[in-house]
Design an enzyme around this catalytic site. Structure first.
Site, short mmCIF file in Angstrom:
data_model
loop_
_atom_site.label_atom_id
_atom_site.label_comp_id
_atom_site.label_asym_id
_atom_site.label_seq_id
_atom_site.Cartn_x
_atom_site.Cartn_y
_atom_site.Cartn_z
N PHE A 141 0.86 -1.18 0.00
CA PHE A 141 0.00 0.00 0.00
C PHE A 141 0.89 1.23 0.00
O PHE A 141 1.75 1.38 0.88
CB PHE A 141 -0.94 0.04 1.21
CG PHE A 141 -1.92 1.17 1.13
CD1 PHE A 141 -3.11 1.02 0.43
CD2 PHE A 141 -1.64 2.40 1.71
CE1 PHE A 141 -4.01 2.09 0.32
CE2 PHE A 141 -2.53 3.46 1.60
CZ PHE A 141 -3.72 3.31 0.91
N ASP A 226 9.45 2.57 1.28
CA ASP A 226 8.30 3.32 1.77
C ASP A 226 8.20 3.06 3.28
O ASP A 226 7.74 2.01 3.71
CB ASP A 226 7.03 2.85 1.04
CG ASP A 226 5.77 3.52 1.60
OD1 ASP A 226 5.87 4.24 2.62
OD2 ASP A 226 4.70 3.32 1.00
N LYS A 255 2.94 9.91 8.18
CA LYS A 255 2.24 9.45 9.39
C LYS A 255 2.72 10.11 10.69
O LYS A 255 2.39 11.23 10.97
CB LYS A 255 2.31 7.93 9.47
CG LYS A 255 1.49 7.28 8.35
CD LYS A 255 0.84 6.03 8.79
CE LYS A 255 0.07 5.33 7.69
NZ LYS A 255 -1.37 5.48 7.81
C1 LIG Z 1 3.19 2.33 3.72
C2 LIG Z 1 2.26 3.43 3.38
N1 LIG Z 1 2.56 4.24 2.36
C3 LIG Z 1 1.76 5.27 2.02
C4 LIG Z 1 0.59 5.51 2.69
C5 LIG Z 1 -0.30 6.65 2.27
O1 LIG Z 1 -0.17 7.68 3.18
P1 LIG Z 1 -1.25 8.90 3.15
O2 LIG Z 1 -2.56 8.30 3.55
O3 LIG Z 1 -0.70 9.87 4.13
O4 LIG Z 1 -1.28 9.42 1.77
C6 LIG Z 1 0.21 4.69 3.74
C7 LIG Z 1 -1.04 4.90 4.46
O5 LIG Z 1 -1.56 4.05 5.14
C8 LIG Z 1 1.08 3.62 4.11
O6 LIG Z 1 0.78 2.79 5.10
#
Ligand SMILES: Cc1ncc(COP(=O)(O)O)c(C=O)c1O
Length: 407
Positions: A141, A226, A255
């Site tokens: 994700f 990520d 986050k």
């Molecule tokens: C690993 C990871 N990358 C990216 C995101 C996306 O972040 P945002 O919701 O701040 O766009 C999330 C959100 O849960 C995530 O867990």
């Protein structure tokens, strides 16, 4: 107004794209939240791994208030002191030598994607030598904007949103042979989560991350992480990469970085700094003084209260409690404990529906989230205590014991 009255207004005026639980929160302190009816909850979700220092931390509230009264935003047409200080702090606390600030995890990942392609372009990889292929993992994700959505290896999020961004491919997570078959001299970057959070709290092995680094080096591709969910102390290290020792070329953060204030970041190795030349990328709010003041306060609190160490120590305790639940024949609905630090989950057996279990946990006063469709995810504030974990796990245990298999 009561929860019910507020929710009826919400249903009239807010887009119904979220499956929000029927609770309206009005106040928070540490790991506790209070809803509009005055009921208190133990928050082991932390706004999906965001509220890193706990709700309404006085130092964070003070820093945001003071910065708001001094200077909030000037745009990147100019510099601001707080962004410079935050860049300094982050370059000292991580192996990256440059930082770029944005506003969310999706934006940070968009930046990784664009940086990967543009970096090779700047180095002359053009025409039939262009490197545009991005490889990410199935069940990953990465966010909801089109680039991040394309990188996300879960078709359910992409349904009806196509066409996706071109030249992005997915491989099974943890499978080096599958990656070897895809990585080639057309590959711009491989981008992975060190622990797949939304995918069900699945941690990569050191061998997988080290092997990926090697495969990328062999063909001159970049390796990026990520760490939006895993970074900033969540796993008991400032970055989850520290557990493996593998050094990525760049990494996405968001986050917990500003404790609940929206901020995203990308850290990169010096060599990649020319990958995004002036004018090639940007965002109006990115690195504004208010968000950066919040992030600086979070770092001060981390140091004063040793929260990264707390995440490791209390995380081990949580892991043991979840292992015990998974092994307990009195809770057959719980089959496997997973995760690292304070990002952990317990997988629910196929025979049980996790949705009523999490709703029961909530009725009993504890907040969790579901990841990967069948995992009860714990991502509490990093200041959570072992006693609060015990309180939460006891509630989860009671809910698991009263769970009925699907009929
Ligand atoms: C690993 C990871 N990358 C990216 C995101 C996306 O972040 P945002 O919701 O701040 O766009 C999330 C959100 O849960 C995530 O867990």
């Amino acid at each position: 107004m009561t929860n019910e009255a507020l929710i009826s207004v919400a249903q009239q005026v807010l887009l119904g794209n979220y499956r929000s639980a029927p609770l309206v929160f009005v106040e928070g302190k540490g790991c506790r939240l209070t809803d509009a009816d005055g009921k208190s909850y133990l928050d082991l979700c932390a706004g999906i791994a965001v509220v890193s220092v706990g709700h309404s931390h006085p130092e964070l509230s003070r820093a945001i208030g003071a910065q708001a009264a001094q200077l909030m935003h000037v745009s990147n047409l100019f510099y601001n002191e707080r962004a410079i200080e935050l860049g300094q702090q982050l370059t000292q606390r991580t192996p990256f030598s440059k930082f770029y600030f944005c506003n969310s995890g999706a934006e940070a990942n968009e930046t990784l994607l664009k940086l990967a392609r543009r970096y090779h372009h700047e180095r002359g990889a053009r025409g039939d030598k262009a490197r545009t292929k991005i490889i990410t993992a199935l069940q990953s994700f990465h966010g909801r904007s089109m680039g991040a959505l394309t990188m996300t290896g879960q078709p359910k999020y992409q349904e009806g949103m196509g066409p996706m961004v071109g030249d992005v491919e997915h491989v099974p997570y943890g499978d080096l042979d599958a990656l070897r078959a895809k990585v080639d001299t057309r590959t711009a970057a491989v981008i992975l989560e060190p622990v797949q959070g939304e995918g069900g709290v699945v941690a990569a092995t050191t061998e997988y991350l080290a092997g990926t680094r090697e495969l990328c080096d062999d063909v001159g591709a970049l390796f990026m992480l990520d760490e939006v969910q895993t970074g900033y102390g969540r796993t008991g290290r400032f970055l989850a990469r520290e557990w493996s020792g593998v050094m990525p070329d760049a990494c996405a953060l968001a986050k917990g970085i500003a404790g609940g204030f929206p901020l995203g970041a990308v850290g990169l190795r010096e060599e990649l700094a020319h990958g995004l030349p002036p004018g090639s990328h940007g965002t109006t709010y990115g690195g504004n003084a208010l968000a950066c003041a919040a992030a600086l306060a979070v770092l001060r609190i981390f140091d004063q209260e040793r929260l990264v160490e707390n995440a490791e120590r209390v995380g081990v305790h949580l892991g043991r409690r979840l292992d015990a639940l998974a092994a307990d024949s009195a809770t057959p609905a719980a089959v496997e404990a997973r995760g690292l630090g304070l990002l952990r989950g317990i997988a629910v057996a196929d025979a049980y529906d996790p949705a009523p279990i999490i709703a029961d946990v909530r009725r009993r006063g504890v907040l969790l989230s579901i990841a990967g469709g069948n995992v009860l995810r714990f991502s509490p504030p990093l200041c959570v205590t072992a006693a609060e974990i015990d309180e939460g796990v006891a509630v989860v245990e009671a809910a698991l014991k009263s769970a009925k298999p699907r009929s």
